[in-house]
Design a protein around this motif. Structure first.
Motif, PDB file in Angstrom:
ATOM      1  N   LEU A   1       0.829  -1.215   0.000  1.00 40.74           N
ATOM      2  CA  LEU A   1       0.000   0.000   0.000  1.00 40.74           C
ATOM      3  C   LEU A   1       0.857   1.256   0.000  1.00 40.74           C
ATOM      4  N   PHE A   2       1.894   1.265   0.851  1.00 40.63           N
ATOM      5  CA  PHE A   2       2.721   2.472   0.995  1.00 40.63           C
ATOM      6  C   PHE A   2       3.667   2.654  -0.187  1.00 40.63           C
ATOM      7  N   GLY A   3       4.085   1.562  -0.831  1.00 44.89           N
ATOM      8  CA  GLY A   3       5.044   1.638  -1.928  1.00 44.89           C
ATOM      9  C   GLY A   3       4.616   2.541  -3.064  1.00 44.89           C
ATOM     10  N   PRO A   4       3.398   2.381  -3.591  1.00 47.70           N
ATOM     11  CA  PRO A   4       2.970   3.275  -4.668  1.00 47.70           C
ATOM     12  C   PRO A   4       2.941   4.748  -4.240  1.00 47.70           C
ATOM     13  N   ILE A   5       2.638   4.998  -2.989  1.00 43.59           N
ATOM     14  CA  ILE A   5       2.662   6.378  -2.480  1.00 43.59           C
ATOM     15  C   ILE A   5       4.081   6.919  -2.545  1.00 43.59           C
ATOM     16  N   ILE A   6       5.042   6.115  -2.102  1.00 39.42           N
ATOM     17  CA  ILE A   6       6.449   6.526  -2.124  1.00 39.42           C
ATOM     18  C   ILE A   6       6.901   6.791  -3.552  1.00 39.42           C
ATOM     19  N   GLU A   7       6.519   5.911  -4.473  1.00 35.18           N
ATOM     20  CA  GLU A   7       6.951   6.051  -5.865  1.00 35.18           C
ATOM     21  C   GLU A   7       6.349   7.276  -6.552  1.00 35.18           C
ATOM     22  N   GLU A   8       5.094   7.605  -6.245  1.00 34.91           N
ATOM     23  CA  GLU A   8       4.426   8.737  -6.887  1.00 34.91           C
ATOM     24  C   GLU A   8       4.827  10.089  -6.296  1.00 34.91           C
ATOM     25  N   ALA A   9       5.389  10.077  -5.108  1.00 34.49           N
ATOM     26  CA  ALA A   9       5.649  11.316  -4.381  1.00 34.49           C
ATOM     27  C   ALA A   9       6.604  12.241  -5.127  1.00 34.49           C
ATOM     28  N   GLU A  10       6.178  13.494  -5.214  1.00 30.54           N
ATOM     29  CA  GLU A  10       7.033  14.551  -5.751  1.00 30.54           C
ATOM     30  C   GLU A  10       7.576  15.423  -4.619  1.00 30.54           C
ATOM     31  N   ALA A  11       7.022  15.235  -3.434  1.00 27.29           N
ATOM     32  CA  ALA A  11       7.453  15.902  -2.206  1.00 27.29           C
ATOM     33  C   ALA A  11       6.882  15.099  -1.048  1.00 27.29           C
ATOM     34  N   ALA A  12       7.349  15.388   0.170  1.00 25.78           N
ATOM     35  CA  ALA A  12       6.852  14.649   1.330  1.00 25.78           C
ATOM     36  C   ALA A  12       6.892  15.503   2.586  1.00 25.78           C
ATOM     37  N   ILE A  13       5.940  15.222   3.467  1.00 20.41           N
ATOM     38  CA  ILE A  13       5.928  15.801   4.810  1.00 20.41           C
ATOM     39  C   ILE A  13       5.944  14.630   5.783  1.00 20.41           C
ATOM     40  N   ILE A  14       6.935  14.632   6.656  1.00 21.11           N
ATOM     41  CA  ILE A  14       7.095  13.557   7.632  1.00 21.11           C
ATOM     42  C   ILE A  14       6.960  14.143   9.026  1.00 21.11           C
ATOM     43  N   MET A  15       6.022  13.601   9.775  1.00 19.96           N
ATOM     44  CA  MET A  15       5.796  14.037  11.147  1.00 19.96           C
ATOM     45  C   MET A  15       6.420  12.999  12.074  1.00 19.96           C
ATOM     46  N   ASN A  16       7.494  13.369  12.746  1.00 22.37           N
ATOM     47  CA  ASN A  16       8.168  12.460  13.669  1.00 22.37           C
ATOM     48  C   ASN A  16       7.489  12.480  15.033  1.00 22.37           C
ATOM     49  N   GLU A  17       7.531  11.346  15.687  1.00 22.15           N
ATOM     50  CA  GLU A  17       7.003  11.208  17.046  1.00 22.15           C
ATOM     51  C   GLU A  17       5.510  11.508  17.154  1.00 22.15           C
ATOM     52  N   ALA A  18       4.767  11.270  16.076  1.00 23.83           N
ATOM     53  CA  ALA A  18       3.326  11.535  16.101  1.00 23.83           C
ATOM     54  C   ALA A  18       2.618  10.450  16.907  1.00 23.83           C
ATOM     55  N   PRO A  19       1.651  10.829  17.736  1.00 26.10           N
ATOM     56  CA  PRO A  19       0.887   9.817  18.475  1.00 26.10           C
ATOM     57  C   PRO A  19      -0.059   9.078  17.526  1.00 26.10           C
ATOM     58  N   TYR A  20      -0.543   7.941  17.956  1.00 28.93           N
ATOM     59  CA  TYR A  20      -1.415   7.134  17.111  1.00 28.93           C
ATOM     60  C   TYR A  20      -2.668   7.879  16.680  1.00 28.93           C
ATOM     61  N   GLY A  21      -3.182   8.774  17.501  1.00 31.60           N
ATOM     62  CA  GLY A  21      -4.381   9.521  17.147  1.00 31.60           C
ATOM     63  C   GLY A  21      -4.183  10.472  15.988  1.00 31.60           C
ATOM     64  N   PHE A  22      -2.939  10.826  15.686  1.00 28.66           N
ATOM     65  CA  PHE A  22      -2.644  11.734  14.583  1.00 28.66           C
ATOM     66  C   PHE A  22      -2.709  11.001  13.253  1.00 28.66           C
ATOM     67  N   GLY A  23      -2.539   9.720  13.279  1.00 36.53           N
ATOM     68  CA  GLY A  23      -2.569   8.889  12.082  1.00 36.53           C
ATOM     69  C   GLY A  23      -1.786   7.638  12.353  1.00 36.53           C
ATOM     70  N   CYS A  24      -2.449   6.554  12.578  1.00 36.58           N
ATOM     71  CA  CYS A  24      -1.788   5.314  12.959  1.00 36.58           C
ATOM     72  C   CYS A  24      -0.789   4.891  11.890  1.00 36.58           C
ATOM     73  N   VAL A  25       0.347   4.425  12.308  1.00 35.37           N
ATOM     74  CA  VAL A  25       1.382   4.030  11.365  1.00 35.37           C
ATOM     75  C   VAL A  25       1.427   2.523  11.139  1.00 35.37           C
ATOM     76  N   GLY A  26       0.497   1.777  11.712  1.00 36.86           N
ATOM     77  CA  GLY A  26       0.457   0.336  11.479  1.00 36.86           C
ATOM     78  C   GLY A  26       1.423  -0.396  12.362  1.00 36.86           C
ATOM     79  N   CYS A  27       2.629  -0.551  11.914  1.00 41.44           N
ATOM     80  CA  CYS A  27       3.636  -1.208  12.743  1.00 41.44           C
ATOM     81  C   CYS A  27       4.950  -0.460  12.591  1.00 41.44           C
ATOM     82  N   ALA A  28       5.809  -0.621  13.590  1.00 39.94           N
ATOM     83  CA  ALA A  28       7.057   0.141  13.634  1.00 39.94           C
ATOM     84  C   ALA A  28       7.951  -0.153  12.432  1.00 39.94           C
ATOM     85  N   ARG A  29       8.031  -1.395  12.006  1.00 39.45           N
ATOM     86  CA  ARG A  29       8.933  -1.739  10.888  1.00 39.45           C
ATOM     87  C   ARG A  29       8.435  -1.152   9.566  1.00 39.45           C
ATOM     88  N   SER A  30       7.133  -1.183   9.348  1.00 39.97           N
ATOM     89  CA  SER A  30       6.582  -0.560   8.136  1.00 39.97           C
ATOM     90  C   SER A  30       6.837   0.938   8.162  1.00 39.97           C
TER      91      SER A  30
END
Length: 153
Positions: A74-103
């Motif tokens: 699911l995440f791979g096509p997002i990574i491939e299509e991205a022309e820019a990115a915003i990464i929020m570090n240390e976000a709590p699960y309520g901000f947007g669950c990340v699934g699992c730590a390794r993913s």
């Protein structure tokens, strides 16, 4: 309009900010919509096909658990299509669950390896930090319009 990947990949807050700035957010909800509305899926919410973990092999080794490979399909096509990115570090699960730590680690690592503009922020812990975060995101998104205009010339 640029395609902007966000992390966590299902943060409605970041997606809304990107839409309001005139760009397209690349979010996992859009990837999931394709899965849930596909005729290949027999019984949503069991929305993984046999092919998903196999497609995830493009992003993760065979030794990686199938759940990580499934998420990366699911995440791979997002990574491939991205022309820019915003990464929020240390976000709590309520901000947007990340699934699992390794993913999450693999997704962020893959975005950082791309040669695209990336804004990395720490999740704000105060009102003032939140105001500053919103300002930084809006400035970043406005600058993307300038980058896009320069590339069109």
């Amino acid at each position: 309009m640029m395609k902007v990947a966000i992390f966590p990949p299902n943060s409605m807050i970041l997606a809304d900010m990107i839409v309001r700035s005139g760009h397209e957010p690349l979010v996992v909800q859009n990837e999931m919509k394709q899965k849930v509305t596909s005729s290949e899926i027999d019984a949503p919410p069991f929305n993984m096909t046999e092919e998903d973990p196999i497609n995830g092999l493009k992003y993760a080794a065979i030794e990686v658990p199938s759940g990580v490979r499934g998420r990366m399909s699911l995440f791979g096509p997002i990574i491939e299509e991205a022309e820019a990115a915003i990464i929020m570090n240390e976000a709590p699960y309520g901000f947007g669950c990340v699934g699992c730590a390794r993913s999450a680690e693999l997704t962020v690592f893959s975005l950082r390896r791309r040669d695209i503009p990336i804004l990395e922020l720490d999740y704000p812990t105060s009102r003032d930090a939140t105001v500053e975060m919103v300002y930084k995101i809006n400035t970043f998104l406005d600058n993307l319009k300038e980058v896009e205009a320069e590339s069109d010339d």
